[in-house]
Write an enzyme that holds these catalytic residues in place. Structure first.
Site, mmCIF file in Angstrom:
data_model
loop_
_atom_site.group_PDB
_atom_site.id
_atom_site.type_symbol
_atom_site.label_atom_id
_atom_site.label_comp_id
_atom_site.label_asym_id
_atom_site.label_seq_id
_atom_site.Cartn_x
_atom_site.Cartn_y
_atom_site.Cartn_z
ATOM 1 N N ASP A 197 -55.742 -12.576 -15.869
ATOM 2 C CA ASP A 197 -55.963 -13.626 -16.855
ATOM 3 C C ASP A 197 -54.802 -14.610 -16.945
ATOM 4 O O ASP A 197 -54.987 -15.784 -17.255
ATOM 5 C CB ASP A 197 -56.174 -13.001 -18.248
ATOM 6 C CG ASP A 197 -57.319 -12.013 -18.269
ATOM 7 O OD1 ASP A 197 -58.197 -12.123 -17.398
ATOM 8 O OD2 ASP A 197 -57.319 -11.138 -19.144
ATOM 9 N N GLY A 198 -53.572 -14.116 -16.680
ATOM 10 C CA GLY A 198 -52.387 -14.916 -16.935
ATOM 11 C C GLY A 198 -52.338 -16.230 -16.178
ATOM 12 O O GLY A 198 -51.893 -17.250 -16.721
ATOM 13 N N GLU A 202 -52.030 -20.025 -17.612
ATOM 14 C CA GLU A 202 -50.963 -20.945 -17.197
ATOM 15 C C GLU A 202 -51.550 -22.288 -16.766
ATOM 16 O O GLU A 202 -51.012 -23.360 -17.098
ATOM 17 C CB GLU A 202 -50.156 -20.348 -16.043
ATOM 18 C CG GLU A 202 -49.190 -19.259 -16.458
ATOM 19 C CD GLU A 202 -48.267 -18.854 -15.311
ATOM 20 O OE1 GLU A 202 -48.059 -19.668 -14.394
ATOM 21 O OE2 GLU A 202 -47.748 -17.721 -15.342
ATOM 22 N N ARG A 266 -48.282 2.257 -15.277
ATOM 23 C CA ARG A 266 -49.114 1.564 -14.287
ATOM 24 C C ARG A 266 -49.318 2.400 -13.033
ATOM 25 O O ARG A 266 -50.314 2.235 -12.322
ATOM 26 C CB ARG A 266 -48.494 0.210 -13.945
ATOM 27 C CG ARG A 266 -49.354 -0.654 -13.037
ATOM 28 C CD ARG A 266 -48.845 -2.074 -12.932
ATOM 29 N NE ARG A 266 -49.198 -2.857 -14.111
ATOM 30 C CZ ARG A 266 -50.359 -3.482 -14.260
ATOM 31 N NH1 ARG A 266 -51.280 -3.405 -13.320
ATOM 32 N NH2 ARG A 266 -50.611 -4.171 -15.348
#
Length: 483
Positions: A197-198, A202, A266
């Protein structure tokens, strides 16, 4: 043979003619029909396994085609039969996994094949498909598999659709924002992000930092190389003179803690979310604070009335009519500052903590199989708020499980409503005199009130504790989406 179709409703513009030809489709005798934007065929000989009448929608099922002699080779991208939830931005899913394929329609003559090729090309021209795309790949995101995804999944679709493209990899944080800010809009019909999504966020922020932001933000965005265009609300997140533009969601409390703090696990892969969700429920946190909001029509009974509020904005852009937009200008630039509203005319209401979670969303799904806002709609001009109030651990676990289908909003511990504007006044964790929570916007830390901070985490955009206001600009951005 050709069968002209009469214009609908007496329109002076005749509709495209319907073509009907005997042909061999994938080796079997058939009668092929091209009507409107639908390519169909029915067998005229013995039916093989999996045979029978079939059809393809040019817009949604066909990537491209080529004519080779008497053969019309159609590259397809069709979906399976099982339904699946729509992707977070409505840019995929909706009918099972899609698979690439090819349908070969062999005509009786080269002239017939060329005539059909010309007709399909004319119909494609009416669909508004992009012809030139900028593709931004983030090689560092997630499991660092974006390059492979681009080469194996995205590129074959783009090439089959005959789309010209430029691929650019991001090299550092906010690089996509820099690319969008200096992008030559004349060269592209859209921007596709191969990442999480980032990168999309941006790009949106970069487009809104341009002098020509009002034109730039209309460039279609997304991850789909073909489809029609759909409007998308953009949310302005403001704290004093600091602002951030969100396209998806903001969370505070349980979900933000899970999203950000589980990063240290992660190495567990996708299981990290389930593992840390259970850990956070067992050690459930509650946060004090207050949530103020301007309810959408029909939600005026939620919360308590607020007699007076003080605007979070201090950029001098107030006192304009609701729905208008404003700019921040200096001697060189004039950029977008977010929608401005006359707060004197707004009737604010409030909910008081403690809270387990606050989820403010512009979209229905947070990820595949996680429906956070069942009533969210594209470009309706509202944000959907799902507020989980103080509750037992057993209830919190049931609510997390209920997010799979959105049923969690039916719980008496959840307030679900739509708002025109919303303000969060985040407080400390219940039982602590120093530790607050995490506020997460579109997967990135927006503000921290806890003591943990990774070494590579950027400086806070906003400070924890001060009021943070969200306001919607209806239909500001544009995304690619299937019908």
């Amino acid at each position: 043979m050709a069968d002209p179709e009469a214009g609908a409703g007496g329109s002076p513009e005749p509709r495209a003619e319907t073509l009907v030809e005997p042909a061999r489709v994938n080796g079997s005798a058939a009668e092929a029909t091209l009507s409107g934007t639908e390519l169909a065929w029915r067998p005229t000989g013995p039916v093989r396994d999996g045979g029978g009448s079939r059809k393809l929608e040019l817009e949604s099922d066909v990537l491209g085609f080529q004519v080779e002699g008497r053969a019309l080779k159609v590259a397809t991208f069709t979906r399976g039969d099982e339904a699946r939830p729509q992707s977070p931005l409505g840019c995929g899913g909706g009918g099972g996994d899609r698979k690439r394929g090819e349908v070969v329609v062999e005509m009786e003559s080269e002239d017939a094949a060329q005539r059909w090729g010309d007709a399909i090309r004319d119909r494609f021209a009416t669909l508004g498909r992009p012809k030139r795309l900028l593709i931004i790949v983030n090689p560092y995101g997630g499991k660092r598999g974006a390059r492979k995804i681009f080469q194996t999944e995205v590129l074959p679709l783009i090439e089959a659709a005959g789309i010209h493209y430029i691929m650019q990899e991001t090299k550092h944080r906010l690089h996509a924002q820099e690319i969008a800010r200096s992008l030559d809009l004349r060269k592209y019909d859209g921007v596709i992000c191969v990442s999480g999504d980032g990168i999309l966020v941006e790009v949106v922020n970069g487009l809104l930092q341009r002098n020509d932001w009002s034109t730039a933000i209309k460039v279609p965005l997304g991850i789909i190389p073909a489809g029609h265009k759909r409007a998308l609300d953009v949310t302005s997140v403001v704290q004093g003179k600091t602002k951030f533009f969100s396209v998806m969601m903001l969370t505070w409390g349980l979900v933000a803690d899970i999203d950000i703090e589980s990063e240290k696990f992660r190495w567990m892969g996708s299981a990290r979310i389930d593992f840390y969700s259970l850990l956070r429920v067992v050690n459930l946190r509650r946060y004090s604070g207050r949530i103020l909001f301007v309810p959408a029509p029909g939600y005026e009974g939620i919360g308590d009335p607020v007699e007076h509020t003080t605007s979070c904005k201090s950029n001098g852009a107030g006192n304009t009519n609701e729905g208008e937009t404003s700019n921040v200008c200096n001697n060189e630039t004039c950029t977008y500052s977010g929608p401005s509203v006359d707060e004197a005319d707004l009737e604010w209401r409030s909910l008081n903590g403690p809270f387990v979670n606050a989820w403010i969303s512009n979209i229905a799904f947070a990820s595949e199989g996680v429906m956070i806002a069942p009533q969210a709609q594209f470009a309706d001009g509202y944000l959907d708020a799902a507020i989980i109030k103080d509750c037992p651990r057993s209830v919190a676990l049931r609510l997390l499980l209920g997010m799979k289908d959105g049923s969690y909003i039916e719980s008496p511990y959840v307030e679900y409503f739509k708002v025109k504007a919303l303000r969060i006044e985040p407080g400390l964790r219940v039982g602590s005199s120093t530790i607050g929570g995490i506020i997460d916007a579109d997967g990135e830390v927006l503000a921290r009130g806890d003591v943990t901070r990774s070494g590579d985490e950027p400086e806070h955009l906003m400070s924890y504790g001060a009021p943070i206001q969200l306001t919607v600009d209806q239909g500001l951005a544009t995304i690619f989406s299937p019908r």
